[in-house]
Design a protein around this motif. Structure first.
Motif, short mmCIF file in Angstrom:
data_model
loop_
_atom_site.label_atom_id
_atom_site.label_comp_id
_atom_site.label_asym_id
_atom_site.label_seq_id
_atom_site.Cartn_x
_atom_site.Cartn_y
_atom_site.Cartn_z
N VAL A 48 0.85 -1.19 0.00
CA VAL A 48 0.00 0.00 0.00
C VAL A 48 0.88 1.24 0.00
N ARG A 49 0.55 2.21 -0.86
CA ARG A 49 1.31 3.45 -0.91
C ARG A 49 0.50 4.65 -0.41
N LYS A 50 -0.81 4.55 -0.48
CA LYS A 50 -1.66 5.70 -0.12
C LYS A 50 -2.87 5.19 0.65
N LEU A 51 -3.14 5.81 1.78
CA LEU A 51 -4.23 5.37 2.64
C LEU A 51 -5.18 6.53 2.91
N TYR A 52 -6.44 6.34 2.52
CA TYR A 52 -7.48 7.32 2.83
C TYR A 52 -8.17 6.90 4.13
N ILE A 53 -8.26 7.81 5.06
CA ILE A 53 -8.94 7.55 6.34
C ILE A 53 -10.12 8.51 6.47
N ILE A 117 -3.44 12.90 13.33
CA ILE A 117 -2.41 13.45 12.45
C ILE A 117 -1.03 13.30 13.09
N GLU A 118 -0.94 13.59 14.38
CA GLU A 118 0.34 13.49 15.08
C GLU A 118 0.91 12.08 15.02
N GLU A 119 0.05 11.07 15.19
CA GLU A 119 0.52 9.69 15.17
C GLU A 119 1.04 9.30 13.78
N ILE A 120 0.37 9.78 12.74
CA ILE A 120 0.83 9.48 11.39
C ILE A 120 2.15 10.18 11.10
N ALA A 126 3.70 11.29 5.09
CA ALA A 126 3.12 12.56 4.68
C ALA A 126 1.60 12.55 4.90
N VAL A 127 1.05 13.72 5.19
CA VAL A 127 -0.38 13.83 5.51
C VAL A 127 -1.03 14.91 4.65
N THR A 128 -2.18 14.54 4.07
CA THR A 128 -3.06 15.48 3.39
C THR A 128 -4.35 15.58 4.19
N VAL A 129 -4.87 16.79 4.34
CA VAL A 129 -6.17 17.00 4.97
C VAL A 129 -7.08 17.69 3.98
N GLY A 130 -8.25 17.09 3.74
CA GLY A 130 -9.27 17.71 2.90
C GLY A 130 -10.36 18.29 3.78
N THR A 131 -10.72 19.55 3.54
CA THR A 131 -11.64 20.24 4.44
C THR A 131 -12.47 21.27 3.69
N ASN A 137 -10.19 27.89 12.75
CA ASN A 137 -9.99 29.04 13.64
C ASN A 137 -8.51 29.13 14.02
N GLU A 138 -8.17 30.08 14.87
CA GLU A 138 -6.76 30.31 15.22
C GLU A 138 -6.10 29.06 15.78
N ASP A 139 -6.77 28.39 16.72
CA ASP A 139 -6.18 27.22 17.36
C ASP A 139 -6.00 26.06 16.39
N LYS A 140 -7.04 25.76 15.62
CA LYS A 140 -6.95 24.63 14.70
C LYS A 140 -6.00 24.90 13.56
N ALA A 141 -5.98 26.13 13.06
CA ALA A 141 -5.06 26.46 11.98
C ALA A 141 -3.62 26.32 12.45
N ARG A 142 -3.34 26.77 13.65
CA ARG A 142 -1.97 26.66 14.19
C ARG A 142 -1.58 25.21 14.42
N MET A 143 -2.50 24.43 14.97
CA MET A 143 -2.21 23.01 15.19
C MET A 143 -1.97 22.29 13.88
N LEU A 144 -2.71 22.67 12.84
CA LEU A 144 -2.56 22.05 11.53
C LEU A 144 -1.15 22.29 10.99
N VAL A 145 -0.67 23.53 11.12
CA VAL A 145 0.66 23.88 10.63
C VAL A 145 1.73 23.22 11.48
N GLU A 146 1.58 23.30 12.79
CA GLU A 146 2.59 22.75 13.70
C GLU A 146 2.66 21.23 13.62
N ALA A 147 1.58 20.59 13.23
CA ALA A 147 1.57 19.12 13.12
C ALA A 147 2.36 18.62 11.93
N GLY A 148 2.68 19.51 10.99
CA GLY A 148 3.47 19.10 9.84
C GLY A 148 2.65 18.54 8.70
N VAL A 149 1.35 18.89 8.65
CA VAL A 149 0.54 18.53 7.49
C VAL A 149 1.16 19.19 6.27
#
Length: 395
Positions: A48-53, A117-120, A126-131, A137-149
Motif C-alpha cells: 500500500v502506498r496511499k491510505l485514505y482515512i 495526524i500526530e501519530e501518522i 506525509a499527511v493530506t487534509v481535505g476540508t 480558527n486560530e487554534d486549529k489552523a496553528r495546530m494544523l501547521v505545527e503538526a506538519g501537514v
C-alpha cells in the motif's frame, strides 16, 4: 485460488505438469488464478502506498452536491480504538507514503483529529487534509501547521459569494479569511507547508467562474487547483452536469504565480475529462490506495465506501452497495490488503475486465446495471465508474 510460497531456492511447485518449476524470489507468496485459460500469479505483498482515512461521516455543512443527501449510512465518528487498529496495520506497510484524512464528512469535526495526524506524522508519513475550511480558527489552523501537514485541500465551489453560498450554504468570506490565517501562521513559523490546494466541483451554475479561480488561487498563494465534475446523486444535480456521453468542449481555466520561499513558480491546474470514452484507468488501484471508513471497514475506493444511489453518464439511476474487503477491528489492515479477494479485485480492475455498459444496446432495460452488477467480470461492477474515466476526481 490457492496461496503458494516459493521455497528457499526460489522454486515454486505448482499443481500443473507444464509448470512444475518456476524461479521465484525466495519466500515470496502468491495467489494463483486462471483467466481465459492462462495461469496468473498475483504477488501477495503489503505494498500500500496511499491510505485514505475517513475520521467521520458527520459534517458542519449540507452541500447540495453531497452524497449525504441520498446515502443510507449513519453519521458517526471513528473511535480511537479503531484508529489504533489502523496504526497497527500501518506499521506493517513499509511502502506507505501518504495518509489522506478526508471522505464524505468534515475531518475537523472529529475531536481527536490532531491526535490522529500526530501519530501518522510521528511515523514519518506525509499527511493530506481535505476540508471545507470553515473550522480553521486560530487554534486549529496553528495546530494544523505545527503538526506538519504538508497538503491542505480546501473545497471552494464558487468565486462569487452568492455562488458559493448556493452550493454550500455558507459564507465564502469566512473560508477565505481562514485560509489567510493559515498562510499567516505559516509565515510566522517560517514554513512553506502545508501547501494549499483548492478543489472545485464544476456545475452549470458555477462554470463561468472557473476562469477567475486562478486569480483567487494566486491571491491565496494556492499551488494547485483540482477541478472535478459533479457526481449527480439527485435529480437537481443531474441538471447541473456539464459532461456527457458524446464529445464535449474542455473546461478552460488559467495559470497563476505561487510564491514559495522567495521563489516564484506557476500553479498547477488539473482539469477533468468531459465525456465518456477514455481508456478506463482506476487511480486508486494504480496509486496502490485503499480506503478505511469511520467504522474500520476497508473499501477499495471512494465509489464503494458507502451505500447510495446516483445517475450514470446516460442518466440511469444506479444503486451502489458498500463493498467491504474486511474490517481492521477484526483483521489486520495488511492482511486485508493481501487477501485473496482484494488481490484478485485489483487485478481485475488493473486490466479493467468489465463491460462498457453505456455502450451496450440493452443498457436502458438492464436490471443488473441498476444494481451496479455486471453481466460478466467482477461484481460489484466498475463498468460505469466516472472516476475511472477521470470525469470525477478526488485528492
Amino acid at each position: 485460488m490457492p496461496k503458494l510460497i516459493a521455497d528457499s531456492e526460489g522454486r515454486l511447485q505448482l499443481p500443473f505438469s507444464f509448470l512444475e518449476r518456476r524461479q521465484m524470489p525466495a519466500g515470496a507468496e502468491y495467489w494463483l488464478d486462471e483467466r481465459d485459460g492462462d495461469l496468473i500469479l498475483h504477488p501477495r505483498k503489503p505494498d500500500v502506498r496511499k491510505l485514505y482515512i475517513e475520521p467521520t461521516t458527520g459534517c458542519n455543512l449540507h452541500c447540495v452536491t453531497c452524497i449525504r443527501n441520498v446515502w443510507e449510512d449513519e453519521e458517526a465518528q471513528m473511535s480511537m480504538q479503531t484508529f489504533e487498529r489502523i496504526l497497527e496495520g500501518i506499521d506493517h506497510l513499509p511502502e506507505l507514503k501518504r495518509v489522506v484524512f478526508t471522505g464524505f464528512g468534515e475531518p475537523l469535526t472529529h475531536k481527536n483529529i490532531f491526535d490522529m495526524i500526530e501519530e501518522i506524522r510521528r511515523r514519518g508519513i506525509a499527511v493530506t487534509v481535505g476540508t471545507n475550511g470553515l473550522l480553521l480558527n486560530e487554534d486549529k489552523a496553528r495546530m494544523l501547521v505545527e503538526a506538519g501537514v504538508d497538503r491542505l485541500v480546501v473545497s471552494v465551489d464558487g468565486v462569487k459569494p452568492e455562488t458559493y453560498s448556493s452550493v454550500r450554504g455558507a459564507m465564502l468570506a469566512q473560508v477565505l479569511e481562514n485560509i489567510r490565517r493559515v498562510n499567516r501562521i505559516k509565515s510566522e513559523l517560517s514554513t512553506v507547508i502545508p501547501a494549499l490546494g483548492i478543489e472545485f466541483v464544476a456545475l452549470k451554475s458555477n462554470v463561468e467562474e472557473l476562469p477567475h479561480l486562478a486569480g483567487l488561487a494566486s491571491h491565496l498563494n494556492a499551488a494547485r487547483i483540482l477541478v472535478t465534475n459533479v457526481l449527480p446523486y439527485t435529480e437537481e444535480m443531474r441538471e447541473e452536469v456539464l459532461y456527457g456521453y458524446g464529445p464535449q468542449a474542455p473546461l478552460k481555466g488559467g495559470s497563476w504565480p505561487v510564491r514559495v520561499s522567495g521563489w516564484v513558480m506557476w500553479g498547477t491546474l488539473d482539469m477533468p475529462r468531459m465525456h465518456w470514452g477514455a481508456e478506463r484507468r482506476c487511480r486508486f488501484v494504480y496509486d496502490r490506495a485503499t480506503v478505511v471508513g469511520w467504522d474500520g471497514g476497508v473499501s477499495p475506493c471512494y465509489a464503494f465506501s458507502h451505500n447510495y444511489h446516483y445517475y450514470a453518464v446516460d442518466g440511469l439511476r444506479k444503486k451502489v452497495t458498500r463493498y467491504l474487503l474486511g474490517n481492521v477491528n477484526e483483521t489486520p489492515l495488511e492482511e486485508i490488503w493481501m487477501s485473496e479477494e482484494y488481490v484478485r479485485f485489483r487485478s481485475e480492475v488493473m486490466g479493467f475486465h468489465f463491460p462498457s455498459c453505456p455502450d451496450c444496446d440493452l443498457r436502458e432495460t438492464c436490471d443488473l446495471r441498476q444494481r451496479n452488477e455486471g453481466c460478466w467480470g467482477w461484481n460489484p461492477s466498475c463498468a460505469d465508474c466516472l472516476w475511472a474515466q477521470d470525469i470525477v476526481r478526488c485528492p
